[in-house]
Every structure is written in C-alpha cells, then in structure tokens.
Design an enzyme around this catalytic site. Sequence first.
Site, PDB file in Angstrom:
ATOM      1  N   ARG A  68       0.751  -1.387   0.217  1.00  0.00           N
ATOM      2  CA  ARG A  68       0.054   0.044  -0.107  1.00  0.00           C
ATOM      3  C   ARG A  68       0.923   1.240  -0.133  1.00  0.00           C
ATOM      4  O   ARG A  68       0.353   2.512   0.533  1.00  0.00           O
ATOM      5  CB  ARG A  68      -1.023   0.022   1.220  1.00  0.00           C
ATOM      6  CG  ARG A  68      -2.208  -0.993   1.169  1.00  0.00           C
ATOM      7  CD  ARG A  68      -3.296  -0.322   0.373  1.00  0.00           C
ATOM      8  NE  ARG A  68      -4.307  -1.340   0.278  1.00  0.00           N
ATOM      9  CZ  ARG A  68      -5.283  -1.424   0.919  1.00  0.00           C
ATOM     10  NH1 ARG A  68      -5.608  -0.673   1.752  1.00  0.00           N
ATOM     11  NH2 ARG A  68      -6.232  -2.445   0.649  1.00  0.00           N
TER      12      ARG A  68
ATOM     13  N   ARG B 297      -3.235   6.665   1.072  1.00  0.00           N
ATOM     14  CA  ARG B 297      -3.865   7.761   1.916  1.00  0.00           C
ATOM     15  C   ARG B 297      -2.955   8.569   2.818  1.00  0.00           C
ATOM     16  O   ARG B 297      -3.104   9.495   2.956  1.00  0.00           O
ATOM     17  CB  ARG B 297      -5.318   7.496   2.477  1.00  0.00           C
ATOM     18  CG  ARG B 297      -6.287   7.347   1.175  1.00  0.00           C
ATOM     19  CD  ARG B 297      -7.552   6.536   2.369  1.00  0.00           C
ATOM     20  NE  ARG B 297      -6.896   5.257   2.495  1.00  0.00           N
ATOM     21  CZ  ARG B 297      -7.939   4.340   3.057  1.00  0.00           C
ATOM     22  NH1 ARG B 297      -9.285   4.852   3.114  1.00  0.00           N
ATOM     23  NH2 ARG B 297      -7.500   3.341   3.178  1.00  0.00           N
TER      24      ARG B 297
ATOM     25  N   ARG C 258      -6.587  11.097  -5.894  1.00  0.00           N
ATOM     26  CA  ARG C 258      -7.806  10.415  -5.842  1.00  0.00           C
ATOM     27  C   ARG C 258      -8.976  11.248  -5.726  1.00  0.00           C
ATOM     28  O   ARG C 258     -10.038  10.862  -6.166  1.00  0.00           O
ATOM     29  CB  ARG C 258      -7.443   9.599  -4.206  1.00  0.00           C
ATOM     30  CG  ARG C 258      -8.668   9.137  -3.611  1.00  0.00           C
ATOM     31  CD  ARG C 258      -8.882   7.626  -4.258  1.00  0.00           C
ATOM     32  NE  ARG C 258     -10.051   7.021  -3.542  1.00  0.00           N
ATOM     33  CZ  ARG C 258     -11.352   7.384  -3.665  1.00  0.00           C
ATOM     34  NH1 ARG C 258     -11.473   8.364  -4.525  1.00  0.00           N
ATOM     35  NH2 ARG C 258     -12.086   6.819  -2.909  1.00  0.00           N
TER      36      ARG C 258
ATOM     37  N   ASP D 143      -6.558  -2.867  -7.462  1.00  0.00           N
ATOM     38  CA  ASP D 143      -7.146  -3.667  -6.401  1.00  0.00           C
ATOM     39  C   ASP D 143      -7.385  -5.110  -6.713  1.00  0.00           C
ATOM     40  O   ASP D 143      -7.492  -5.407  -7.849  1.00  0.00           O
ATOM     41  CB  ASP D 143      -8.375  -3.103  -5.823  1.00  0.00           C
ATOM     42  CG  ASP D 143      -8.813  -3.314  -4.559  1.00  0.00           C
ATOM     43  OD1 ASP D 143      -8.378  -2.816  -3.454  1.00  0.00           O
ATOM     44  OD2 ASP D 143      -9.534  -4.284  -4.263  1.00  0.00           O
TER      45      ASP D 143
ATOM     46  N   TYR E 284     -14.848 -11.860  -0.327  1.00  0.00           N
ATOM     47  CA  TYR E 284     -15.708 -10.357  -0.528  1.00  0.00           C
ATOM     48  C   TYR E 284     -17.173 -10.624  -1.370  1.00  0.00           C
ATOM     49  O   TYR E 284     -17.843 -10.047  -1.250  1.00  0.00           O
ATOM     50  CB  TYR E 284     -14.822  -9.466  -0.990  1.00  0.00           C
ATOM     51  CG  TYR E 284     -13.670  -9.142  -0.108  1.00  0.00           C
ATOM     52  CD1 TYR E 284     -13.963  -8.071   0.790  1.00  0.00           C
ATOM     53  CD2 TYR E 284     -12.575  -9.482  -0.149  1.00  0.00           C
ATOM     54  CE1 TYR E 284     -13.188  -7.567   1.804  1.00  0.00           C
ATOM     55  CE2 TYR E 284     -11.378  -9.043   1.089  1.00  0.00           C
ATOM     56  CZ  TYR E 284     -11.811  -7.852   1.705  1.00  0.00           C
ATOM     57  OH  TYR E 284     -10.903  -7.501   2.826  1.00  0.00           O
TER      58      TYR E 284
HETATM   59  O1  CP3 Z   1      -0.185  -1.754  -2.342  1.00  0.00           O
HETATM   60  C1  CP3 Z   1      -0.270  -1.170  -3.319  1.00  0.00           C
HETATM   61  O2  CP3 Z   1      -0.018  -0.026  -3.140  1.00  0.00           O
HETATM   62  C2  CP3 Z   1      -0.991  -1.422  -4.535  1.00  0.00           C
HETATM   63  C3  CP3 Z   1      -2.403  -1.218  -4.512  1.00  0.00           C
HETATM   64  C4  CP3 Z   1      -3.368  -2.211  -3.783  1.00  0.00           C
HETATM   65  C5  CP3 Z   1      -4.624  -1.646  -3.289  1.00  0.00           C
HETATM   66  N1  CP3 Z   1      -5.197  -2.688  -2.673  1.00  0.00           N
HETATM   67  C6  CP3 Z   1      -4.893  -0.273  -3.243  1.00  0.00           C
HETATM   68  C7  CP3 Z   1      -6.108   0.183  -2.414  1.00  0.00           C
HETATM   69  C8  CP3 Z   1      -3.228  -3.527  -3.708  1.00  0.00           C
HETATM   70  C9  CP3 Z   1      -2.117  -4.653  -3.739  1.00  0.00           C
HETATM   71  C10 CP3 Z   1      -4.310  -3.943  -2.840  1.00  0.00           C
HETATM   72  C11 CP3 Z   1      -4.850  -5.184  -2.307  1.00  0.00           C
HETATM   73  C12 CP3 Z   1      -5.923  -5.560  -1.441  1.00  0.00           C
HETATM   74  N2  CP3 Z   1      -7.269  -4.890  -1.953  1.00  0.00           N
HETATM   75  C13 CP3 Z   1      -6.176  -6.450  -0.803  1.00  0.00           C
HETATM   76  C14 CP3 Z   1      -5.088  -7.544  -0.231  1.00  0.00           C
HETATM   77  C15 CP3 Z   1      -4.154  -6.725   0.641  1.00  0.00           C
HETATM   78  C16 CP3 Z   1      -4.633  -6.413   2.004  1.00  0.00           C
HETATM   79  O3  CP3 Z   1      -4.724  -5.364   2.225  1.00  0.00           O
HETATM   80  O4  CP3 Z   1      -5.084  -7.399   2.783  1.00  0.00           O
HETATM   81  C17 CP3 Z   1      -7.567  -6.579  -0.064  1.00  0.00           C
HETATM   82  C18 CP3 Z   1      -8.205  -7.269   1.017  1.00  0.00           C
HETATM   83  C19 CP3 Z   1      -8.357  -5.215  -0.869  1.00  0.00           C
HETATM   84  C20 CP3 Z   1      -9.562  -4.999  -0.855  1.00  0.00           C
HETATM   85  C21 CP3 Z   1      -9.765  -3.701  -0.313  1.00  0.00           C
HETATM   86  N3  CP3 Z   1      -9.560  -2.524  -1.211  1.00  0.00           N
HETATM   87  C22 CP3 Z   1     -10.239  -2.970   0.845  1.00  0.00           C
HETATM   88  C23 CP3 Z   1     -10.681  -4.055   2.112  1.00  0.00           C
HETATM   89  C24 CP3 Z   1     -10.172  -1.913   0.813  1.00  0.00           C
HETATM   90  C25 CP3 Z   1     -10.572  -0.961   1.843  1.00  0.00           C
HETATM   91  C26 CP3 Z   1      -9.685  -0.577   3.064  1.00  0.00           C
HETATM   92  C27 CP3 Z   1      -8.934   0.576   2.900  1.00  0.00           C
HETATM   93  O5  CP3 Z   1      -7.805   0.570   3.289  1.00  0.00           O
HETATM   94  O6  CP3 Z   1      -9.809   1.565   2.762  1.00  0.00           O
HETATM   95  C28 CP3 Z   1      -9.650  -1.431  -0.364  1.00  0.00           C
HETATM   96  C29 CP3 Z   1      -9.455   0.150  -0.781  1.00  0.00           C
HETATM   97  C30 CP3 Z   1      -7.973   0.287  -1.316  1.00  0.00           C
HETATM   98  N4  CP3 Z   1      -7.350  -0.616  -2.200  1.00  0.00           N
HETATM   99  C31 CP3 Z   1      -7.175   1.734  -1.226  1.00  0.00           C
HETATM  100  C32 CP3 Z   1      -6.188   1.389  -1.709  1.00  0.00           C
HETATM  101  C33 CP3 Z   1      -5.154   2.444  -1.841  1.00  0.00           C
HETATM  102  C34 CP3 Z   1      -7.707   2.598  -0.080  1.00  0.00           C
HETATM  103  C35 CP3 Z   1      -9.053   3.252  -1.029  1.00  0.00           C
HETATM  104  C36 CP3 Z   1      -9.143   4.989  -1.273  1.00  0.00           C
HETATM  105  O7  CP3 Z   1      -7.573   5.095  -1.475  1.00  0.00           O
HETATM  106  O8  CP3 Z   1      -9.886   5.504  -1.487  1.00  0.00           O
END
Ligand code: CP3
Length: 344
Positions: free
Chosen positions: A25, A29, A38, A75, A150
């Site tokens: 990540r 944010r 974003r 994602d 999910y």
């Molecule tokens: O790592 C990186 O920088 C690459 C991008 C990436 C994202 N999600 C961007 C993201 C990667 C590799 C993921 C993987 C992901 N997504 C996983 C597996 C890793 C983990 O964290 O367990 C999972 C379970 C998801 C599903 C997901 N996406 C969730 C549960 C959420 C909400 C949680 C949160 O942090 O808000 C997301 C949203 C998400 N994916 C964000 C980002 C940067 C935040 C949302 C935003 O910017 O508005």
Amino acid sequence: MAMKRVMVDVLKGQSVFPPPVWMMRQAGRYLPEYREVRQRAGSFLDLCYNPDLAVEVTLQPIRRFGFDASILFSDILVVPHALGRDVRFEEGRGPLMTPIGAGEIAGIDGELFHVHLAPVYETVRRLRNELPAEVTLIGFCGAPWTVATYMIAGHGTPDQAPARLFAFRHPEKLAALLDLLAEFSAAYLIRQIEAGADVVQIFDSWSGVLDEASFEAHCVRPVQKIVGLVRAVYPDVPIIGFPKGAGTRYDVYRAKTGVTGLGLDWTVPLSQAARLQSDGAIQGNLDPLRVVAGGRALQEGVERILGALGGGPLIFNLGHGITPEAPIAHVEAMLQYVRGSEGL
Ligand code: CP3
C-alpha cells in the site's frame, strides 16, 4: 537485457545487504499527493481503470522515497468486477459487492474479462517504460479464497464468517468458484507479466481464518493452481505468496504452492522467519503500527528484523499495508534505518 533489479536477485536466492525495500500500500492515503489525485479521479475504481492517474499514483512513492520496487496501483477486486460482479468502494466502508448466491456461480461469464482489464495492462506497460530501470515492477492479484470472501459476504467482515459458512454448506459450489478464480487470476497475472511486470504477488489476506482441512482446500490448492499455470508460460518469473495469518502453516504453504518468495505478516516470530528463509526469500514483516508510532518502536522493530534476517535473502517490507495515519517522516526514518544500517 534487463538491468540489475535487486529485488529479483533476492527472490532468486541471493542475500543482499542492506536489503531491497518497498511497502505494501505504498501508494495510498498517507501521501498528500495520492489524496489529491484520488480526489480528482472520482471513485476509487475510476482511479484503478485510468492509466494516466494509476501510473501517476504508482510512481509517487518511488519519486518521494526511492523504493526498490513499485507495485501496480489497482485492487484485488477488479478481478470479480471483470467477471461481471458489481463492486463499489464507499468512503470509510471499504468495498461493497452484491453477495453472490450459490446458484449464480455456474453462470459467471468471463467473456469480457481481458477487455475490462485492458486499462490495467496499459498501466503496467507504461510503468515499465517510466520507472527507473533498476526498480522492480510488481504485478499482483488476490488469492481465490480472499477474493471469494468478499464476493460471498459482499463487504469486509472481521473473520469472514459468511464465506466460511458458505464453504461448509456448499462445498462443491465454493470449489467451482475458487477454480474459476484461479484460472482467471492466472490469466490476469500472465497478461501483467507480458506487459512488463518483473515479479507477481498473490495477496492471500484471509488465509488465517481457515481450519486445517479448509486451509489446504481453499487456500493452498487454488494458489498451487495459479502458480502452475503462470509457470507453464513464465517459468522464471518470481511469485510471492502472502498468506497473511497462516502462522505455523507458512512452511506447508510454500512447499505445496511452490511460490518463490513468502510474505510474512508481523506476527511471524523471527526464529520461524529465519527457518523459512533457509528455503528461499522472505518479505516482511514490520508491524505497520510501528511506522505510525515512530521513535524507538520503529527503530527497534527495523533493527530486530535486520539482525535476525539480514544475512539471508530478505526483502524488507511491512507485515501488512501501511495505514493512512502513518507520518511520512516515519517512513523516511524507516528507510534510513534500513539503508544506513552497517549490518549484523
Ligand atoms: O499496495 C499497493 O500500493 C497497490 C495497490 C493495492 C490496493 N489494494 C489499493 C487500495 C493493493 C495491492 C491492494 C490489495 C487489496 N485490496 C487487498 C489485499 C491486501 C490487504 O490489504 O489485505 C484487499 C483485501 C483489498 C480489498 C480492499 N481494497 C479493501 C478491504 C479496501 C478498503 C480498506 C481501506 O484501506 O480503505 C480497499 C481499498 C483500497 N485499495 C485503497 C487502496 C489505496 C484505499 C481506498 C482509497 O484510496 O480510497
């Protein structure tokens, strides 16, 4: 042809000190420049499917911190989205989907899968052109079980109870869903590699909630299938498995799935990590909250990992994604501790 990419060397078994470093990540944010883009993108998925903006946010942490690796910005839920399931992200609530019913699994249609994901492949292609040659480009997908949790619940839950219950009630349906996800996920990774990814990572975030037999069936077997399908086309591209929460089953996971490298969450003891490292590269495992806290908690956390694991093939990373609260100054301090370190 390719320049020396140190993270790839480590995944092939070399010990490099100081180790290569990146953060899960890392585009997120906690960065003001990410929040700005974003905002401009509209929805989170619009950002994932917009190559101009996705390239921009992927490069932001590389420019700011000079990480050794860059991970495609996307994602894991774009895969079910490309299979025709609805996916939305709501501020503060995480992902939302319409829960899939047992009767719907046979009808999943993958006809437009690669058309839907074409912008992601375009992002990877552009990234490989724009990244400094020595920076490793990581592609990724979610593990079938994690993606399925999910799809079944329709939202995040503390322990994935809806998917676990579904698995006990409809074992054949779950197996069919995991099998389909494994096939499409492998095809997705193959396209990312074709477009320029040097390494791929499989995010198995919810492997820790399963009992022994379920872990084998829902977690190990589908990932083994992905690894086999990707290797059949790209035998030399390293694959990192990140079975978060797998605990004592990390060794079985590597042995059976055949992943090249293992991502370790922060609960894995360093003694166990060192044993795992004798069979191949490991990645991790700083508690992300040590980065939020900073100070001694951060310095000691980094030093313990380097002290225990710095002599073998190690990719320095967090044990899960960096959180929005993490101060940028603490990320800089972490990098100084890792890179300024004299060694063991
Ligand atoms: O790592 C990186 O920088 C690459 C991008 C990436 C994202 N999600 C961007 C993201 C990667 C590799 C993921 C993987 C992901 N997504 C996983 C597996 C890793 C983990 O964290 O367990 C999972 C379970 C998801 C599903 C997901 N996406 C969730 C549960 C959420 C909400 C949680 C949160 O942090 O808000 C997301 C949203 C998400 N994916 C964000 C980002 C940067 C935040 C949302 C935003 O910017 O508005």
